[in-house]
Design a protein around this motif. Structure first.
Motif, mmCIF file in Angstrom:
data_model
loop_
_atom_site.group_PDB
_atom_site.id
_atom_site.type_symbol
_atom_site.label_atom_id
_atom_site.label_comp_id
_atom_site.label_asym_id
_atom_site.label_seq_id
_atom_site.Cartn_x
_atom_site.Cartn_y
_atom_site.Cartn_z
ATOM 1 N N UNK A 283 4.418 -3.672 -0.297
ATOM 2 C CA UNK A 283 4.460 -4.927 -1.260
ATOM 3 C C UNK A 283 3.662 -3.862 -2.387
ATOM 4 N N UNK A 284 1.883 -3.822 -1.555
ATOM 5 C CA UNK A 284 0.802 -2.987 -3.261
ATOM 6 C C UNK A 284 1.769 -2.245 -3.576
ATOM 7 N N UNK A 285 2.020 -0.963 -3.120
ATOM 8 C CA UNK A 285 2.345 -0.050 -3.460
ATOM 9 C C UNK A 285 4.206 0.576 -4.103
ATOM 10 N N UNK A 286 4.854 -1.104 -3.989
ATOM 11 C CA UNK A 286 5.916 -0.825 -4.738
ATOM 12 C C UNK A 286 5.643 -1.890 -6.120
ATOM 13 N N UNK A 287 4.322 -3.073 -6.203
ATOM 14 C CA UNK A 287 4.065 -3.584 -7.140
ATOM 15 C C UNK A 287 3.135 -2.851 -8.162
ATOM 16 N N UNK A 288 1.710 -1.937 -7.816
ATOM 17 C CA UNK A 288 0.933 -1.210 -8.303
ATOM 18 C C UNK A 288 1.141 0.418 -8.074
ATOM 19 N N UNK A 289 1.814 0.386 -7.330
ATOM 20 C CA UNK A 289 2.404 1.800 -7.410
ATOM 21 C C UNK A 289 3.455 2.427 -8.023
ATOM 22 N N UNK A 290 4.895 1.387 -8.244
ATOM 23 C CA UNK A 290 5.792 1.550 -8.673
ATOM 24 C C UNK A 290 7.243 2.365 -8.634
ATOM 25 N N UNK A 291 6.339 2.226 -5.982
ATOM 26 C CA UNK A 291 7.525 3.426 -5.532
ATOM 27 C C UNK A 291 8.717 2.444 -5.711
ATOM 28 N N UNK A 292 10.070 3.051 -5.327
ATOM 29 C CA UNK A 292 11.218 2.391 -5.392
ATOM 30 C C UNK A 292 11.219 1.664 -3.941
ATOM 31 N N UNK A 293 12.423 0.804 -3.653
ATOM 32 C CA UNK A 293 13.136 0.894 -2.346
ATOM 33 C C UNK A 293 13.164 2.512 -1.184
ATOM 34 N N UNK A 294 13.699 3.259 -2.211
ATOM 35 C CA UNK A 294 14.370 4.382 -1.237
ATOM 36 C C UNK A 294 13.184 5.348 -1.095
ATOM 37 N N UNK A 295 11.905 4.454 -2.545
ATOM 38 C CA UNK A 295 10.415 5.979 -1.506
ATOM 39 C C UNK A 295 10.211 5.875 -1.038
ATOM 40 N N UNK A 296 9.598 3.505 -0.241
ATOM 41 C CA UNK A 296 8.924 3.394 0.321
ATOM 42 C C UNK A 296 9.393 3.594 1.819
ATOM 43 N N UNK A 297 10.929 3.705 1.451
ATOM 44 C CA UNK A 297 12.075 3.965 3.131
ATOM 45 C C UNK A 297 11.091 5.572 3.638
ATOM 46 N N UNK A 298 10.731 6.001 2.707
ATOM 47 C CA UNK A 298 10.005 7.274 3.505
ATOM 48 C C UNK A 298 9.260 7.693 4.579
ATOM 49 N N UNK A 299 8.064 6.447 4.113
ATOM 50 C CA UNK A 299 6.950 6.327 4.626
ATOM 51 C C UNK A 299 7.248 5.604 6.044
ATOM 52 N N UNK A 300 6.853 5.957 6.956
ATOM 53 C CA UNK A 300 5.859 5.508 8.424
ATOM 54 C C UNK A 300 5.136 4.219 8.229
ATOM 55 N N UNK A 301 5.524 3.530 7.930
ATOM 56 C CA UNK A 301 5.081 2.389 8.170
ATOM 57 C C UNK A 301 5.088 1.043 9.182
ATOM 58 N N UNK A 302 4.916 1.073 10.495
ATOM 59 C CA UNK A 302 3.621 1.830 11.315
ATOM 60 C C UNK A 302 4.034 2.881 10.684
ATOM 61 N N UNK A 303 2.685 3.736 11.402
ATOM 62 C CA UNK A 303 2.783 5.728 11.824
ATOM 63 C C UNK A 303 3.083 5.729 12.976
ATOM 64 N N UNK A 304 4.264 6.376 13.329
ATOM 65 C CA UNK A 304 4.687 6.630 15.135
ATOM 66 C C UNK A 304 5.047 6.414 15.766
ATOM 67 N N UNK A 305 5.318 6.926 16.722
ATOM 68 C CA UNK A 305 6.242 6.212 17.623
ATOM 69 C C UNK A 305 5.515 4.536 18.263
ATOM 70 N N UNK A 306 6.158 3.476 18.674
ATOM 71 C CA UNK A 306 5.667 2.606 19.779
ATOM 72 C C UNK A 306 5.151 2.564 21.123
ATOM 73 N N UNK A 307 4.441 3.163 21.394
ATOM 74 C CA UNK A 307 3.889 3.308 22.285
ATOM 75 C C UNK A 307 2.848 2.997 23.482
ATOM 76 N N UNK A 308 2.516 1.773 22.810
ATOM 77 C CA UNK A 308 1.803 0.165 22.745
ATOM 78 C C UNK A 308 -0.136 1.463 22.739
ATOM 79 N N UNK A 309 0.080 1.738 21.804
ATOM 80 C CA UNK A 309 -1.434 3.216 21.958
ATOM 81 C C UNK A 309 -2.347 2.222 21.720
#
Length: 335
Positions: A283-309
């Protein structure tokens, strides 16, 4: 970082300029125990001089011995090692046993001196040192080759049966710059990622504006850039084989890095944080950074595979495993 592929091609170029006939060998496929992955190169001359490797031992010895004896005069041929069936299937099969019953298939190309060879090898060198990945087509009958632009992601070797757009009688080989990992800021997880990435063959660049952090870094082989990661990225620090990861929990570093990274061709972008933190960041990147939905979709958030790390090393393992997944063109659903 001068990785082995670049060393092989540069030596091939040097010998070609001297008027030498060369044999360029490419690992096409492996099964069982094999220290080199598909796409690995070796270049050799008839006198036994060579650079690169195919298996780290017995395969090279057999190939060089046969080469010195006058073999491999065809423009191109496929050789299978570890196959007790010998020449079954039209493959030249030397009787060399590999550890653990492994199989190794090698493409052998005979490159004669001349402008065509020099131009092709020069184009391969440019692909390895520049920012434009190429797809190398080799005709398995004539040995003729050509290059086309490529996204740089997916398997390094594609035989004619792999993919609906494949051309029968051809092999396609991906050639591109060494994979790069840009660590946006230092943290225990970033340090563990750097260690994993180096073992995986990545060029590792750590960007952090704090000189005391960089001075205290004990990892060797990591390029250190004293600058905001966002400034480094905006200055051209990424190409299509780059992964950018932000692992500091500091929005001043993480958010700014992602705002710049989505404007690049980097193949992987990711930021560490919980589901709740990631939602707030989006939400912060969309509001303050001006990122589009497509740009946000490029970012893995949360990062990584869900291994229970839980620990920094476990989180780094999940991050690097996900980066390798994307680089190899695999969907999470098939893991």
């Amino acid at each position: 970082m001068q990785h082995l592929d670049l060393t092989v091609i540069r030596q091939a170029l040097a010998w070609a300029r001297e008027g030498e006939t060369l044999w360029l060998c490419t690992v096409l496929s492996t099964f069982g125990s094999s220290p080199r992955e598909p796409g690995a190169w070796l270049v050799a001359r008839r006198d036994g001089r060579h650079v690169g490797s195919l298996s780290g031992g017995c395969v090279e010895e057999d190939f060089l011995e046969r080469l010195a004896g006058g073999a491999f005069e065809a423009p191109v041929q496929r050789v299978r090692y570890g196959d007790a069936a010998g020449e079954e299937g039209g493959l030249d099969g030397p009787r060399v046993s590999l550890p653990c019953g492994g199989l190794l298939e090698v493409l052998v190309e005979r490159l004669v001196p001349g402008e065509t060879t020099l131009e092709h090898l020069s184009a391969l060198e440019a692909a390895l040192t520049g920012q434009r990945p190429r797809l190398r087509h080799v005709d398995l009958t004539s040995g003729q080759t050509h290059l086309e632009d490529d996204a740089g992601l997916g398997e390094r070797v594609m035989l004619e049966a792999a993919g609906g757009d494949a051309v029968p009688g051809q092999v396609r080989l991906r050639v591109g710059p060494v994979a790069r990992l840009v660590l946006a800021g230092m943290s225990p997880v970033a340090e563990a990622c750097a260690e994993f990435a180096q073992r995986l063959g990545f060029e590792v660049i750590l960007c952090d504006p704090r000189p005391e952090v960089l001075d205290g870094l004990t990892l060797s082989g990591v390029e250190r850039v004293e600058a905001l990661p966002s400034a480094f990225i905006a200055g051209g620090g990424c190409h299509g084989a780059t992964a950018v990861v932000a692992l500091t929990h500091d929005p001043r570093i993480d958010d700014l890095a992602m705002i710049e990274a989505v404007r690049t061709e980097a193949f992987y972008l990711g930021v560490m944080g919980s589901q709740k933190t990631s939602a707030a960041r989006a939400e912060r990147l969309r509001r303050s950074g001006g990122l589009s939905d497509d740009e946000l979709a490029r970012i893995q958030m949360p990062i990584g595979l869900n291994l229970g790390s839980k620990t920094p090393a476990e989180i780094a393992l999940a991050v690097m495993a996900d980066i390798v997944r994307v680089r190899r063109g695999r969907e999470r659903t098939v893991l």
